[in-house]
Every structure is written in C-alpha cells, then in structure tokens.
Design a protein around this motif. Structure first.
Motif, short mmCIF file in Angstrom:
data_model
loop_
_atom_site.label_atom_id
_atom_site.label_comp_id
_atom_site.label_asym_id
_atom_site.label_seq_id
_atom_site.Cartn_x
_atom_site.Cartn_y
_atom_site.Cartn_z
N THR A 34 0.83 -1.21 0.00
CA THR A 34 0.00 0.00 0.00
C THR A 34 0.87 1.26 0.00
O THR A 34 0.63 2.20 -0.77
N GLY A 35 1.89 1.25 0.85
CA GLY A 35 2.80 2.39 0.89
C GLY A 35 3.53 2.59 -0.43
O GLY A 35 3.69 3.72 -0.90
N ALA A 36 3.94 1.48 -1.04
CA ALA A 36 4.66 1.56 -2.32
C ALA A 36 3.77 2.13 -3.41
O ALA A 36 4.22 2.96 -4.22
N VAL A 37 2.51 1.70 -3.45
CA VAL A 37 1.58 2.20 -4.46
C VAL A 37 1.33 3.70 -4.28
O VAL A 37 1.28 4.46 -5.26
N VAL A 38 1.17 4.12 -3.03
CA VAL A 38 0.97 5.54 -2.76
C VAL A 38 2.16 6.36 -3.26
O VAL A 38 2.00 7.42 -3.89
N ILE A 39 3.37 5.87 -3.00
CA ILE A 39 4.58 6.58 -3.45
C ILE A 39 4.65 6.60 -4.97
O ILE A 39 4.98 7.62 -5.58
N TRP A 167 4.09 -13.37 14.93
CA TRP A 167 5.25 -12.51 15.13
C TRP A 167 6.41 -12.93 14.23
O TRP A 167 7.14 -12.08 13.71
N LEU A 168 6.56 -14.25 14.04
CA LEU A 168 7.63 -14.73 13.18
C LEU A 168 7.31 -14.46 11.72
O LEU A 168 8.20 -14.14 10.91
N GLN A 169 6.03 -14.55 11.37
CA GLN A 169 5.61 -14.21 10.02
C GLN A 169 5.93 -12.74 9.71
O GLN A 169 6.36 -12.40 8.61
N GLY A 170 5.71 -11.89 10.71
CA GLY A 170 6.01 -10.48 10.52
C GLY A 170 7.50 -10.23 10.29
O GLY A 170 7.89 -9.43 9.43
N ILE A 171 8.35 -10.95 11.03
CA ILE A 171 9.79 -10.81 10.85
C ILE A 171 10.21 -11.27 9.46
O ILE A 171 11.02 -10.61 8.79
N LEU A 172 9.64 -12.37 8.99
CA LEU A 172 9.97 -12.86 7.66
C LEU A 172 9.53 -11.88 6.59
O LEU A 172 10.21 -11.70 5.57
N ALA A 173 8.40 -11.22 6.80
CA ALA A 173 7.93 -10.21 5.84
C ALA A 173 8.88 -9.01 5.81
O ALA A 173 9.17 -8.46 4.74
N VAL A 174 9.37 -8.61 6.98
CA VAL A 174 10.33 -7.50 7.04
C VAL A 174 11.61 -7.88 6.30
O VAL A 174 12.19 -7.06 5.57
N LEU A 175 12.06 -9.12 6.46
CA LEU A 175 13.25 -9.59 5.75
C LEU A 175 13.02 -9.57 4.24
O LEU A 175 13.92 -9.21 3.47
N ALA A 176 11.81 -9.94 3.82
CA ALA A 176 11.50 -9.91 2.39
C ALA A 176 11.52 -8.48 1.86
O ALA A 176 12.04 -8.21 0.76
N TRP A 177 10.98 -7.54 2.65
CA TRP A 177 11.01 -6.14 2.22
C TRP A 177 12.44 -5.59 2.23
O TRP A 177 12.76 -4.69 1.44
#
Length: 227
Positions: A34-39, A167-177
């Motif tokens: 969402t943030g990327a599309v806005v930018i 919480w671990l899913q969130g960390i993996l998503a941050v790593l992907a970003w």
C-alpha cells in the motif's frame, strides 16, 4: 498401496497450518505494498530512485549487499533441505511448487520485458551518474519485475505459513522487504519492479501454501506411508 488417515502427523501439520494461513506475513506485506503504491502514484520513478540513491552510505552497504542474497534462488534449496530431512512432505512439495512457479513467472516476464532498462542504463542514457556500491555487478536490461524480490516473498511467505506464528511471520515479511529495498539500494531495480515482484511473490506463496493444505485435507495420504 495403503493410504494413511488424517491421523498422519504430516497431514495434521499441513491441515493445522492451512487453517491459520499467512495472516502475519500477508498483513505486513500488504502494508508495504500500500505504501509503495501511494509513493508510485505521487512521484515519478526517477525521483523515487534518486531519493534512494542519495540516501545510500558506505556504512549501510554491507547490510544490503549481503542481505540481497536472501532473494537468490538458493534460498529455496536451503529451505527445502531441512523439510526433506524432517520428512515434512506436504511442505516440501509446496515449496518445490513455489520455486517452480517463481522461476517460470520471473523468466516469462523478464523475457516479455527484456528491453526494460535497469537504473544504471536508464540514467546513463540521460547523462546522470549514480552512486554504486563497490563490488556489486550491475546489469542494464530485464529490469521488470524484480526476480530477487519475487523469490524472497514466495519463499519466505511459504515458510511463514509453515511456522504459523504471527510474530515470526512479521519478521519474515520485514526480511523480504529488506530484499526489495536492497534491489533499489544496489541500483538494480526501480520501485515499480520490486512492488510487482513482491505482489507476485505473495500470490505464489499463498497459492502454493493453500494448495498443499487443500491436498492434505482432500486425500489425507502421506507418500512415506504408502506401500
């Protein structure tokens, strides 16, 4: 040939994971998309890229130079090996499918858009110099989409479903970003390239993971118990 029942631990594992899905990973990924599309809608691709390039620093170079390797194809092999050793066949089959889908999708789109210029060639044509990270080989064409980003989101997204902890899913998503941002930091891609790569990777992870969960519930059979 004998068929196991739903009491098979492999089947139970896949079915439990299927009910919980990729909520944590998907949430963080969608927030980033969402943030990327806005930018993208509010600025040009040149301005976005130049902002990233202007905010590079020798202090950050090692992080993104090495962090980008999480988007290499070897991450699938690295994730498949323990699943194979632990005989988690539903996840092994699903991650293999995700790897093949990623390879096919990335190769097809890069062939279709093979003349799409990467940042170095794009700005060189306009006579503008960029700050490049020492030791990183840059490329000139086949910019769209980012294959590293697609691989990171497909592989880490699938693993996020297997781990099941939000919480671990969130960390993996941050790593992907982090992989996605590294592709811009290293002057390999534009924001549009990594945004589409992330979206496609998320879709591949979701389809592969849900397919494994469905098949485990549908057939309740483990090849390790077939005779």
């Amino acid at each position: 040939m004998s068929f196991s029942t739903s009491s098979d631990p492999n089947c139970q594992l896949a079915m439990r994971a299927g009910t919980q899905g990729l909520s944590g990973f998907t949430g963080v990924t969608l927030l980033g998309l969402t943030g990327a599309v806005v930018i993208l809608l509010s600025s040009s691709k040149t301005a976005i890229f130049l902002w990233v390039n202007d905010h590079t620093s020798p202090a950050w170079d090692p992080l993104f130079r090495w962090g980008t390797f999480l988007g290499d194809g070897w991450v699938f092999a690295g994730a498949l090996l323990p699943l194979l050793l632990w005989r988690r066949w539903p996840y092994w089959a699903g991650l293999t499918a995700a790897a093949l889908l990623t390879l096919f999708t990335s190769a097809s789109l890069k062939t279709l858009y093979q003349e799409e210029k990467r940042p170095v060639a794009f700005f060189e044509e306009r006579g503008q110099n960029l700050r490049l990270v020492p030791g990183v080989e840059t490329h000139s064409y086949r910019s769209f989409p980012s294959g590293h980003t697609m691989t990171a989101f497909a592989c880490l997204g699938f693993l996020a479903g297997a781990f099941r902890y939000p919480w671990l899913q969130g960390i993996l998503a941050v790593l992907a970003w982090q992989v996605a941002y590294s592709r811009m930091y290293l002057a390999q891609h534009f924001l549009l390239d990594v945004t589409v790569g992330a979206a496609l990777g998320l879709i591949i992870a979701g389809v592969s993971f849900r397919s494994v969960s469905y098949l485990a519930r549908r057939f309740s059979v483990s090849p390790t118990n077939a005779s």
